[in-house]
Design a protein around this motif. Structure first.
Motif, PDB file in Angstrom:
ATOM      1  N   ALA A  43       0.834  -1.202   0.000  1.00  0.00           N
ATOM      2  CA  ALA A  43       0.000   0.000   0.000  1.00  0.00           C
ATOM      3  C   ALA A  43       0.872   1.256   0.000  1.00  0.00           C
ATOM      4  O   ALA A  43       0.575   2.227  -0.708  1.00  0.00           O
ATOM      5  N   ARG A  44       1.956   1.229   0.784  1.00  0.00           N
ATOM      6  CA  ARG A  44       2.873   2.378   0.804  1.00  0.00           C
ATOM      7  C   ARG A  44       3.541   2.556  -0.554  1.00  0.00           C
ATOM      8  O   ARG A  44       3.744   3.675  -1.016  1.00  0.00           O
ATOM      9  N   ALA A  52       4.674  10.171  -6.665  1.00  0.00           N
ATOM     10  CA  ALA A  52       5.717  10.431  -7.666  1.00  0.00           C
ATOM     11  C   ALA A  52       5.103  10.985  -8.948  1.00  0.00           C
ATOM     12  O   ALA A  52       5.680  11.873  -9.591  1.00  0.00           O
ATOM     13  N   HIS A  53       3.931  10.475  -9.309  1.00  0.00           N
ATOM     14  CA  HIS A  53       3.250  10.980 -10.511  1.00  0.00           C
ATOM     15  C   HIS A  53       2.842  12.444 -10.321  1.00  0.00           C
ATOM     16  O   HIS A  53       3.060  13.280 -11.217  1.00  0.00           O
ATOM     17  N   ARG A  86       8.995  13.281   3.010  1.00  0.00           N
ATOM     18  CA  ARG A  86       8.507  12.235   2.101  1.00  0.00           C
ATOM     19  C   ARG A  86       8.681  12.672   0.647  1.00  0.00           C
ATOM     20  O   ARG A  86       9.093  11.879  -0.206  1.00  0.00           O
ATOM     21  N   VAL A  87       8.388  13.930   0.363  1.00  0.00           N
ATOM     22  CA  VAL A  87       8.589  14.451  -0.994  1.00  0.00           C
ATOM     23  C   VAL A  87      10.060  14.342  -1.379  1.00  0.00           C
ATOM     24  O   VAL A  87      10.396  13.928  -2.491  1.00  0.00           O
ATOM     25  N   VAL A  90      10.876  10.611  -2.141  1.00  0.00           N
ATOM     26  CA  VAL A  90      10.302  10.146  -3.398  1.00  0.00           C
ATOM     27  C   VAL A  90      11.017  10.775  -4.596  1.00  0.00           C
ATOM     28  O   VAL A  90      11.306  10.099  -5.589  1.00  0.00           O
ATOM     29  N   MET A  91      11.339  12.073  -4.490  1.00  0.00           N
ATOM     30  CA  MET A  91      12.063  12.728  -5.581  1.00  0.00           C
ATOM     31  C   MET A  91      13.451  12.118  -5.763  1.00  0.00           C
ATOM     32  O   MET A  91      13.915  11.914  -6.889  1.00  0.00           O
ATOM     33  N   ARG A  92      14.095  11.815  -4.660  1.00  0.00           N
ATOM     34  CA  ARG A  92      15.427  11.201  -4.744  1.00  0.00           C
ATOM     35  C   ARG A  92      15.347   9.821  -5.363  1.00  0.00           C
ATOM     36  O   ARG A  92      16.161   9.465  -6.223  1.00  0.00           O
ATOM     37  N   GLU A  93      14.376   9.017  -4.939  1.00  0.00           N
ATOM     38  CA  GLU A  93      14.242   7.652  -5.461  1.00  0.00           C
ATOM     39  C   GLU A  93      13.899   7.629  -6.948  1.00  0.00           C
ATOM     40  O   GLU A  93      14.262   6.678  -7.651  1.00  0.00           O
TER      41      GLU A  93
END
Length: 239
Positions: A43-44, A52-53, A86-87, A90-93
């Protein structure tokens, strides 16, 4: 540990879980706890993909300029409550990064350690109630096809109007002197007008002090500086 649990999970169709756990020196409780959390992890993962989208949409709309702070602010403005950390993760990943235009850019100020220090008459107060009482400014450069051009300007803190400016292919003292000459000819100043600058060598040069004296301003130290400049590097004095 996740890799070990995934290995056990993949092999349980052919071997007992107890045997696999013993072979991997992992407690069965650890494996079963990992299995129980698989749904939450999935779910995460889906939530991160959706985020990310959304981040990608905001990032592309900014012409790939927005970094973590501005992406976070834009998402919140759109009604998407999200944590900045969290942003950032996600941006790094996903390899999403903003455009840092200031990266590697050095300031032009180079202090003259031999120049006599001057009092700071502005005192962090970059406001003025009457025109012609406080004038500040700075030097910046403009990249062109033929190389850099340097712009010196003088700004009235009351009106935010540039009262003197000059451009040249150098940033020696002569540049700020010519800009001061323009400001002097306009005559937009009151008695006791304060001129404020950083302690760059262009503004502590004797050439500028002579020009100030010739223009009838009285003694003044330094030249104008941007209102956002750091006060410890500033020096000012009355015209």
């Amino acid at each position: 540990m996740s890799a070990v649990c995934r290995f056990i999970h993949a092999g349980k169709a052919n071997h007992p879980v107890a045997l696999l756990c013993k072979a991997m020196t992992t407690a069965r409780s650890t494996y079963y706890a990992w299995v129980a959390g698989a749904e939450a992890r999935e779910a995460r993962r889906r939530a991160d993909e959706a985020l990310a989208h959304e981040i990608t949409v905001v990032h592309l709309a900014s012409r790939r300029n927005y970094g973590v702070p501005r992406v976070t602010a834009e998402l919140r403005r759109r009604g998407r409550p999200v944590n900045r950390k969290r942003v950032e993760r996600v941006m790094r990943e996903h390899g999403i990064a903003g455009n840092s235009r200031r990266t590697g850019r050095r300031g032009l100020t180079k202090a003259d350690t031999r120049a006599a220090p001057s009092p700071d008459l502005i005192g962090r107060d970059f406001t003025a109630t009457r025109p012609g009482t406080k004038i500040v400014g700075d030097i910046t450069y403009i990249p062109t096809a033929g190389g850099r051009l340097y712009l010196a300007s003088w700004l009235d803190l009351a009106t935010r109007v540039v009262v003197g400016y000059w451009m040249a292919d150098h940033h020696r003292a002569g540049l700020v002197v010519d800009a001061l000459d323009m400001a002097a000819k306009l005559g937009r100043r009151e008695p006791g007008c304060v001129i404020h600058s950083d302690r760059g060598s262009e503004y502590t040069a004797g050439q500028l002090r002579v020009k100030i004296s010739e223009s009838g301003f009285g003694k003044a130290w330094g030249g104008p500086a941007a209102a956002s400049a750091t006060p410890p590097r500033r020096a000012s004095g009355p015209y």
